[in-house]
Design an enzyme around this catalytic site. Structure first.
Site, mmCIF file in Angstrom:
data_model
loop_
_atom_site.group_PDB
_atom_site.id
_atom_site.type_symbol
_atom_site.label_atom_id
_atom_site.label_comp_id
_atom_site.label_asym_id
_atom_site.label_seq_id
_atom_site.Cartn_x
_atom_site.Cartn_y
_atom_site.Cartn_z
ATOM 1 N N SER A 1 0.906 -1.227 0.120
ATOM 2 C CA SER A 1 -0.055 -0.112 0.088
ATOM 3 C C SER A 1 0.832 1.350 -0.039
ATOM 4 O O SER A 1 0.555 2.277 -0.822
ATOM 5 C CB SER A 1 -0.799 -0.085 1.147
ATOM 6 O OG SER A 1 -2.357 -0.022 0.979
ATOM 7 N N PHE B 1 -2.684 10.534 -1.376
ATOM 8 C CA PHE B 1 -3.636 10.661 -2.365
ATOM 9 C C PHE B 1 -4.974 10.850 -1.830
ATOM 10 O O PHE B 1 -5.668 9.991 -1.276
ATOM 11 C CB PHE B 1 -3.770 9.530 -3.140
ATOM 12 C CG PHE B 1 -4.596 9.582 -4.462
ATOM 13 C CD1 PHE B 1 -4.177 10.109 -5.699
ATOM 14 C CD2 PHE B 1 -5.864 8.767 -4.298
ATOM 15 C CE1 PHE B 1 -5.135 9.981 -6.702
ATOM 16 C CE2 PHE B 1 -6.555 8.831 -5.195
ATOM 17 C CZ PHE B 1 -6.242 9.392 -6.520
ATOM 18 N N LEU C 1 -8.858 11.521 -2.497
ATOM 19 C CA LEU C 1 -9.956 11.272 -3.369
ATOM 20 C C LEU C 1 -11.161 11.012 -2.512
ATOM 21 O O LEU C 1 -12.087 11.677 -2.752
ATOM 22 C CB LEU C 1 -9.682 10.296 -4.590
ATOM 23 C CG LEU C 1 -10.980 10.199 -5.351
ATOM 24 C CD1 LEU C 1 -11.082 11.337 -6.585
ATOM 25 C CD2 LEU C 1 -10.941 8.939 -6.567
ATOM 26 N N GLU D 1 -9.384 1.157 -3.766
ATOM 27 C CA GLU D 1 -9.036 1.141 -5.090
ATOM 28 C C GLU D 1 -10.358 0.729 -6.020
ATOM 29 O O GLU D 1 -9.917 -0.060 -7.008
ATOM 30 C CB GLU D 1 -7.895 0.328 -5.496
ATOM 31 C CG GLU D 1 -6.599 0.626 -4.661
ATOM 32 C CD GLU D 1 -5.802 1.700 -5.450
ATOM 33 O OE1 GLU D 1 -6.415 2.351 -6.329
ATOM 34 O OE2 GLU D 1 -4.700 2.323 -4.956
ATOM 35 N N GLY D 2 -11.402 0.951 -5.552
ATOM 36 C CA GLY D 2 -12.764 0.525 -6.193
ATOM 37 C C GLY D 2 -13.248 -0.654 -5.372
ATOM 38 O O GLY D 2 -12.352 -1.868 -5.486
#
Ligand code: TGC
Ligand code: FAD
Length: 396
Positions: A104, A142, A144, A376-377
């Site tokens: 990760s 990151f 999001l 990641e989805g």
């Protein structure tokens, strides 16, 4: 026929690589795999259980990870290794054989932070950040996901407005890997022009990060919430090369690709543990490994791992040929993570009561993979991506 004669004729198969995927690697790819495997055996495995138990990210390993060239390894120049896609995949596989938290860390640094700076940044941004990030001197995160629904990032609320030469950023992100240890946050925010990427430095006034505790998964990884309270971001810290959701989604394609390889490492570690345990655990007068049920279960684990390895290898070859599509990545992220979590849970069960102890790897991997199947989805998002590719209809 005696067991001895039978065994003598048996092909010498590697149980963790039944289809000899290793033989399909190029020499330089094997060298990458071997060097990361050595690092994991010598420096990660001895502390992986303890880090998980103590909820501690092994920060002390970052210099060695950087020294090995594992940060931004796919980037050419800027102090990066410039490896091909298979090389990056093998890095992820070997690291995740140690612990998903380390994979990760490398995924976020390489695919989610260095990749967008390289792909969408100005030359000045590349020169400023990439060499330091490759050396592990600057750690990235990151941003999001937002609290009201990570699967649907198009609905983000975090926003930025122009104010002279600066931007003013407001909002919050959550479930952010590396957040509280990051020097630089790549933050995606809504603007009048569309979604844009902002390079938020940890020293910027109004920016803060708090660590999320009480996790039962990825305990050796730092996960955080990020807050932006009128943060002034200079225009030179905005990524000029992309506007729209395709910016962050392109980064996710890179990171998801790495996961397709990484989870195979976790699954291999679990199969190894199950094989070792079943060979020495004697019940009802014979090793568990000599029972038909155990053999079917072990064979099933090997089947899942082999399928996942072949998917990852073909994905890598497509990526290196410049022909990879996001839907192909979705299918493999879904398949390989599901395969790995099933292998980990089954290995945990084959170890009986001992299987719930962190002294054995399977429970740690099984719990870690609960995050991997979500981030990641989620699995559903990837299934729906494949469904959309098949039908042309969006069912999200
Ligand atoms: P949609 O209309 O499909 O697409 C919008 C624009 O983006 C383009 N695009 C992609 N580009 C590159 N790679 C991809 N995978 C792409 N998918 C779509 C698309 O062509 C379009 O471009 P344009 O030029 O036409 O504007 O967008 P949508 O709103 O329908 O959403 C689709 C959906 C649901 C698949 C997407 O929102 C999605 O993937 N959701 C899941 C979000 C997610 O995965 N979040 C992960 C957060 S980061 C994280 O978890 C890090 S964990 C790190 C670790 O510790 O390892
Ligand atoms: P939701 O989106 O609320 O989903 C809830 C459920 O609804 C899921 O089961 C989902 O599959 C399902 N669902 C969604 N859409 C549909 C649909 N159309 N039909 C049916 N079911 C549906 N994010 C970052 O931005 N950066 C990071 O570094 C990062 N690191 C993370 C680290 C960890 C350990 C974890 C756990 C998460 C991390 N995330 C990160 C966030 C992660 O990407 C999100 O958790 C993930 O995208 C899912 O979003 P959510 O948690 O809000 O769940």
């Amino acid at each position: 026929m005696s067991a001895t004669a039978d065994n003598a004729r048996a092909p010498r198969l590697d149980p963790l690589d039944l289809y000899d995927v290793r033989s399909m690697l190029q020499e330089d790819e094997r060298i990458v795999q071997d060097s990361v495997a050595k690092f994991v055996d010598e420096q990660v495995l001895p502390i992986a259980g303890e880090c998980f138990e103590q909820e501690r990210f092994p920060h002390e390993l970052v210099p060695a990870i950087a020294e090995l060239g594992l940060l931004g390894s796919s980037i050419q120049g800027y102090g990066c290794a410039g490896l091909n896609a298979i090389g990056y995949g093998l890095i992820c596989q070997e690291l995740e054989r140690g612990d998903s938290a380390l994979r990760s860390f490398v995924s976020v640094q390489s695919s989610l932070c260095m990749y967008p700076i390289h792909a969408f940044g100005s030359e000045a941004q590349r020169q400023r950040w990439l060499p330091q990030m490759a050396r592990g001197e600057v750690i990235g995160c990151f941003g999001l996901t937002e609290a009201h629904g990570g699967s649907d990032p198009a609905n983000m609320k975090t926003h930025a407005r122009r104010d002279g030469d600066d931007w003013v950023l407001n909002g919050a992100k959550t479930w952010i890997t590396n957040g509280s240890i990051a020097d630089l946050a790549v933050v995606w925010a809504r603007t009048a022009e569309g979604i844009r990427g902002f390079l938020v430095e940890k020293t910027f006034k109004g920016y803060s990060a708090t660590t999320i505790g009480h996790k039962m998964s990825l305990r050796a990884s730092v996960t955080s919430s990020l807050y932006f309270d009128n943060v002034r971001v200079p225009d030179e810290n905005v990524l000029p090369g992309v506007v729209g959701l395709k910016g962050p989604l392109s980064c996710l394609t890179q990171a998801r690709y790495g996961i397709c390889w990484g989870v195979n490492g976790a699954a291999q570690a679990c199969l190894r543990a199950a094989l070792d345990y079943c060979a020495t655990r004697t019940l009802f007068g014979k090793p568990v490994a000599a029972t038909q049920v155990a053999q079917v279960r072990l064979a099933d684990m090997a089947r899942k791992i082999t399928t996942a390895q072949l998917l990852a290898l073909q994905l890598g070859r497509l990526k290196d040929a410049g022909r990879l599509t996001p839907e192909q990545v979705s299918l493999a992220k879904w398949h390989n993570t599901r395969a790995a979590i099933e292998v980990a849970r089954d290995a945990r069960d084959l170890l009986g009561g001992a299987g719930i102890s962190v002294e054995h790897a399977p429970i740690r991997h099984a719990l870690n993979l609960e995050s991997v199947i979500t981030y990641e989805g989620t699995e559903t998002i990837h299934q729906l991506s494949v469904g959309r590719a098949l039908t042309g209809l969006s069912a999200f």
